[in-house]
Scaffold this motif. Structure first.
Motif, PDB file in Angstrom:
ATOM      1  N   THR A 117      22.042   0.508   4.218  1.00  0.00           N
ATOM      2  CA  THR A 117      21.419   1.825   4.365  1.00  0.00           C
ATOM      3  C   THR A 117      20.669   2.242   3.101  1.00  0.00           C
ATOM      4  O   THR A 117      21.020   1.836   1.995  1.00  0.00           O
ATOM      5  CB  THR A 117      22.473   2.902   4.690  1.00  0.00           C
ATOM      6  N   ASP A 118      19.652   3.040   3.328  1.00  0.00           N
ATOM      7  CA  ASP A 118      18.871   3.652   2.254  1.00  0.00           C
ATOM      8  C   ASP A 118      18.395   2.661   1.208  1.00  0.00           C
ATOM      9  O   ASP A 118      18.540   2.868   0.006  1.00  0.00           O
ATOM     10  CB  ASP A 118      19.661   4.793   1.608  1.00  0.00           C
ATOM     11  N   VAL A 119      17.798   1.580   1.684  1.00  0.00           N
ATOM     12  CA  VAL A 119      17.189   0.593   0.785  1.00  0.00           C
ATOM     13  C   VAL A 119      15.733   0.994   0.587  1.00  0.00           C
ATOM     14  O   VAL A 119      15.020   1.271   1.549  1.00  0.00           O
ATOM     15  CB  VAL A 119      17.281  -0.834   1.366  1.00  0.00           C
ATOM     16  N   ARG A 120      15.294   1.027  -0.625  1.00  0.00           N
ATOM     17  CA  ARG A 120      13.930   1.446  -0.954  1.00  0.00           C
ATOM     18  C   ARG A 120      13.101   0.243  -1.377  1.00  0.00           C
ATOM     19  O   ARG A 120      13.525  -0.543  -2.232  1.00  0.00           O
ATOM     20  CB  ARG A 120      14.002   2.467  -2.094  1.00  0.00           C
ATOM     21  N   SER A 167      21.270 -10.041  16.981  1.00  0.00           N
ATOM     22  CA  SER A 167      20.074  -9.204  16.917  1.00  0.00           C
ATOM     23  C   SER A 167      20.107  -8.388  15.632  1.00  0.00           C
ATOM     24  O   SER A 167      21.157  -8.206  15.014  1.00  0.00           O
ATOM     25  CB  SER A 167      19.960  -8.276  18.127  1.00  0.00           C
ATOM     26  N   VAL A 168      18.931  -7.929  15.237  1.00  0.00           N
ATOM     27  CA  VAL A 168      18.770  -7.129  14.026  1.00  0.00           C
ATOM     28  C   VAL A 168      17.926  -5.912  14.377  1.00  0.00           C
ATOM     29  O   VAL A 168      16.912  -6.032  15.075  1.00  0.00           O
ATOM     30  CB  VAL A 168      18.071  -7.935  12.909  1.00  0.00           C
ATOM     31  N   THR A 169      18.362  -4.734  13.908  1.00  0.00           N
ATOM     32  CA  THR A 169      17.557  -3.528  14.076  1.00  0.00           C
ATOM     33  C   THR A 169      17.123  -3.030  12.705  1.00  0.00           C
ATOM     34  O   THR A 169      17.851  -3.189  11.724  1.00  0.00           O
ATOM     35  CB  THR A 169      18.320  -2.404  14.799  1.00  0.00           C
ATOM     36  N   VAL A 170      15.933  -2.452  12.631  1.00  0.00           N
ATOM     37  CA  VAL A 170      15.426  -1.861  11.393  1.00  0.00           C
ATOM     38  C   VAL A 170      14.926  -0.456  11.702  1.00  0.00           C
ATOM     39  O   VAL A 170      14.279  -0.226  12.716  1.00  0.00           O
ATOM     40  CB  VAL A 170      14.302  -2.708  10.747  1.00  0.00           C
ATOM     41  N   GLU A 171      15.274   0.484  10.827  1.00  0.00           N
ATOM     42  CA  GLU A 171      14.839   1.869  10.962  1.00  0.00           C
ATOM     43  C   GLU A 171      14.355   2.343   9.602  1.00  0.00           C
ATOM     44  O   GLU A 171      14.935   1.968   8.581  1.00  0.00           O
ATOM     45  CB  GLU A 171      15.994   2.768  11.385  1.00  0.00           C
ATOM     46  N   GLY A 172      13.323   3.163   9.578  1.00  0.00           N
ATOM     47  CA  GLY A 172      12.869   3.686   8.306  1.00  0.00           C
ATOM     48  C   GLY A 172      11.659   4.585   8.432  1.00  0.00           C
ATOM     49  O   GLY A 172      11.238   4.952   9.531  1.00  0.00           O
ATOM     50  N   GLN A 173      11.104   4.897   7.257  1.00  0.00           N
ATOM     51  CA  GLN A 173       9.922   5.753   7.189  1.00  0.00           C
ATOM     52  C   GLN A 173       9.076   5.328   6.008  1.00  0.00           C
ATOM     53  O   GLN A 173       9.592   5.135   4.896  1.00  0.00           O
ATOM     54  CB  GLN A 173      10.316   7.216   7.052  1.00  0.00           C
ATOM     55  N   SER A 174       7.775   5.214   6.247  1.00  0.00           N
ATOM     56  CA  SER A 174       6.853   4.877   5.162  1.00  0.00           C
ATOM     57  C   SER A 174       6.398   6.148   4.453  1.00  0.00           C
ATOM     58  O   SER A 174       6.465   7.245   5.006  1.00  0.00           O
ATOM     59  CB  SER A 174       5.649   4.101   5.696  1.00  0.00           C
ATOM     60  N   ASP A 175       5.933   5.991   3.214  1.00  0.00           N
ATOM     61  CA  ASP A 175       5.559   7.135   2.387  1.00  0.00           C
ATOM     62  C   ASP A 175       4.311   7.865   2.861  1.00  0.00           C
ATOM     63  O   ASP A 175       4.228   9.076   2.786  1.00  0.00           O
ATOM     64  CB  ASP A 175       5.318   6.692   0.940  1.00  0.00           C
ATOM     65  N   PHE A 223       0.820  -1.219   0.000  1.00  0.00           N
ATOM     66  CA  PHE A 223       0.000   0.000   0.000  1.00  0.00           C
ATOM     67  C   PHE A 223       0.852   1.267   0.000  1.00  0.00           C
ATOM     68  O   PHE A 223       0.469   2.278   0.573  1.00  0.00           O
ATOM     69  CB  PHE A 223      -0.994   0.013   1.161  1.00  0.00           C
ATOM     70  N   GLY A 224       2.028   1.206  -0.607  1.00  0.00           N
ATOM     71  CA  GLY A 224       2.929   2.356  -0.684  1.00  0.00           C
ATOM     72  C   GLY A 224       4.362   1.918  -0.471  1.00  0.00           C
ATOM     73  O   GLY A 224       4.635   0.747  -0.247  1.00  0.00           O
ATOM     74  N   GLY A 225       5.268   2.865  -0.531  1.00  0.00           N
ATOM     75  CA  GLY A 225       6.686   2.553  -0.407  1.00  0.00           C
ATOM     76  C   GLY A 225       7.241   2.887   0.966  1.00  0.00           C
ATOM     77  O   GLY A 225       6.637   3.609   1.748  1.00  0.00           O
ATOM     78  N   THR A 226       8.425   2.341   1.222  1.00  0.00           N
ATOM     79  CA  THR A 226       9.134   2.588   2.482  1.00  0.00           C
ATOM     80  C   THR A 226      10.612   2.775   2.178  1.00  0.00           C
ATOM     81  O   THR A 226      11.183   2.046   1.369  1.00  0.00           O
ATOM     82  CB  THR A 226       8.955   1.404   3.456  1.00  0.00           C
ATOM     83  N   THR A 227      11.220   3.746   2.834  1.00  0.00           N
ATOM     84  CA  THR A 227      12.668   3.912   2.775  1.00  0.00           C
ATOM     85  C   THR A 227      13.233   3.355   4.075  1.00  0.00           C
ATOM     86  O   THR A 227      12.904   3.839   5.159  1.00  0.00           O
ATOM     87  CB  THR A 227      13.054   5.390   2.617  1.00  0.00           C
ATOM     88  N   TRP A 228      14.037   2.335   3.960  1.00  0.00           N
ATOM     89  CA  TRP A 228      14.686   1.689   5.097  1.00  0.00           C
ATOM     90  C   TRP A 228      16.018   2.397   5.291  1.00  0.00           C
ATOM     91  O   TRP A 228      16.989   2.127   4.594  1.00  0.00           O
ATOM     92  CB  TRP A 228      14.849   0.200   4.827  1.00  0.00           C
ATOM     93  N   SER A 229      16.052   3.339   6.211  1.00  0.00           N
ATOM     94  CA  SER A 229      17.247   4.152   6.386  1.00  0.00           C
ATOM     95  C   SER A 229      18.423   3.333   6.900  1.00  0.00           C
ATOM     96  O   SER A 229      19.569   3.598   6.532  1.00  0.00           O
ATOM     97  CB  SER A 229      16.970   5.332   7.317  1.00  0.00           C
ATOM     98  N   ARG A 230      18.140   2.331   7.723  1.00  0.00           N
ATOM     99  CA  ARG A 230      19.226   1.493   8.226  1.00  0.00           C
ATOM    100  C   ARG A 230      18.672   0.159   8.713  1.00  0.00           C
ATOM    101  O   ARG A 230      17.745   0.115   9.507  1.00  0.00           O
ATOM    102  CB  ARG A 230      19.945   2.199   9.364  1.00  0.00           C
ATOM    103  N   VAL A 231      19.279  -0.919   8.238  1.00  0.00           N
ATOM    104  CA  VAL A 231      19.027  -2.265   8.732  1.00  0.00           C
ATOM    105  C   VAL A 231      20.389  -2.774   9.197  1.00  0.00           C
ATOM    106  O   VAL A 231      21.353  -2.744   8.437  1.00  0.00           O
ATOM    107  CB  VAL A 231      18.432  -3.169   7.628  1.00  0.00           C
TER     108      VAL A 231
END
Length: 105
Positions: free
Chosen positions: A63-66, A83-91, A41-49
């Protein structure tokens, strides 16, 4: 084995989450693992995994995976990941980002 990473978006549609993921290098759980992430339902920019060791050392960072609508990306986790961390922002407010870790015994 697969574990979803629960993503809680704040008012600006950003998120920062973590999950345990034991892979390789002495692991009794899994010999190989991957992190998979995407959105619908839209895009996400994954600023850091980031893959982290048991001491918090960074083993790998992507970084910066779209991911656009109905697409995903996956990355193999390095041996020693704990462990794994995920950071980002949805459109937009309707976008549903998702992430999971899966491992092979």
């Amino acid at each position: 084995m697969m574990a979803a990473i629960p993503l809680r978006l704040d008012a600006t549609r950003t998120f920062h989450e973590a999950i345990g993921a034991e892979v390789g290098a002495g692991s009794q759980v899994a010999s190989k693992g991957f992190v998979t992430f995407g959105s619908t339902f839209g895009g996400t920019t994954w600023s850091r995994v980031t893959a982290l060791s048991n001491t918090g050392a960074v083993l790998a960072t992507w970084t910066d995976v779209r991911t656009n609508n109905n697409t995903s990306a996956d990355r193999e986790l390095p041996a020693g990941t704990r462990s794994v961390t995920v950071e980002g922002q949805s459109d937009n407010d309707g976008t549903r980002p998702w992430a999971s870790v899966w491992c092979i015994r």
